[in-house]
Design a protein around this motif. Structure first.
Motif: not given
Length: 191
Positions: A19-20, A77-80, A86-87, A110-115
């Motif tokens: 995906f990346f 920026t896309c976050f995992k 991926d959002r 895509f940082p694996p973190i939720c804002p």
């Protein structure tokens, strides 16, 4: 033009790395991916929405530079998220101590973190219902505070952990509350 959702599951299942790479190979397109693996192709924004989104991001970035307790991100920026989606929120902010737990490689992809905080600015091509569902998904994955701004109706929906959605009519400002202590979003140039 509306977002296009493609279900690839019957044919293939994209890994995070694939995906990346897909996103990197098609930088003129904006992709998101649902928790179930559906690929969402987002249309580009128009000039008015792009300008308003830039003003949102500008205010958040300026405050972040002054405050120093977190790091802000723009809409590219896309976050995992923990649920596998991926959002790419229109603007986001993460506490610095949480951001610093990620490896350099995680920060680069895509940082694996939720804002901790997100803003979604409804554009003419966005579905209100789909964006509301996205805001609920952010909450389910750990967002503490979120703003859904609807310029057309001049309404703001405020999403908070453990609370009902609050709807404001034509507010002049929005507070970052205890999540972004001292942040005030001025909406004059957003409307």
């Amino acid at each position: 033009m509306n977002a296009l959702t493609v279900n690839l599951k019957p044919v293939l299942e994209l890994t995070d790395e694939q995906f990346f790479k897909l996103c990197q190979a098609n930088q003129d397109l904006k992709f998101e991916r649902t928790a179930t693996g559906e690929l969402i192709i987002m249309p580009p924004t128009g000039g008015e929405t792009g300008n308003r989104n830039g003003r949102l991001t500008q205010q958040l970035m300026n405050w972040t530079d002054t405050d120093g307790t977190g790091i802000a991100f723009d809409s590219s920026t896309c976050f995992k998220l923990p649920n596998g989606a991926d959002r790419s929120p229109d603007a986001a902010w993460i506490k610095l101590e949480r951001w610093n737990t990620l490896t350099e490689e995680e920060k680069e992809k895509f940082p694996p973190i939720c804002p901790d905080f997100v803003i979604e600015l409804l554009s003419p091509s966005d579905s209100l219902k789909a964006t509301q569902e996205k805001m609920k998904e952010y909450l389910d994955n750990g967002v503490s505070l979120g703003f859904l701004i609807n310029r057309k109706s001049r309404q703001v929906e405020i999403y908070r952990q453990g609370k009902e959605v609050e709807v404001l009519e034509s507010p002049a400002t929005l507070s970052g509350e205890d999540v972004l202590n001292g942040f005030v979003l001025q909406l004059e140039k957003i409307w």
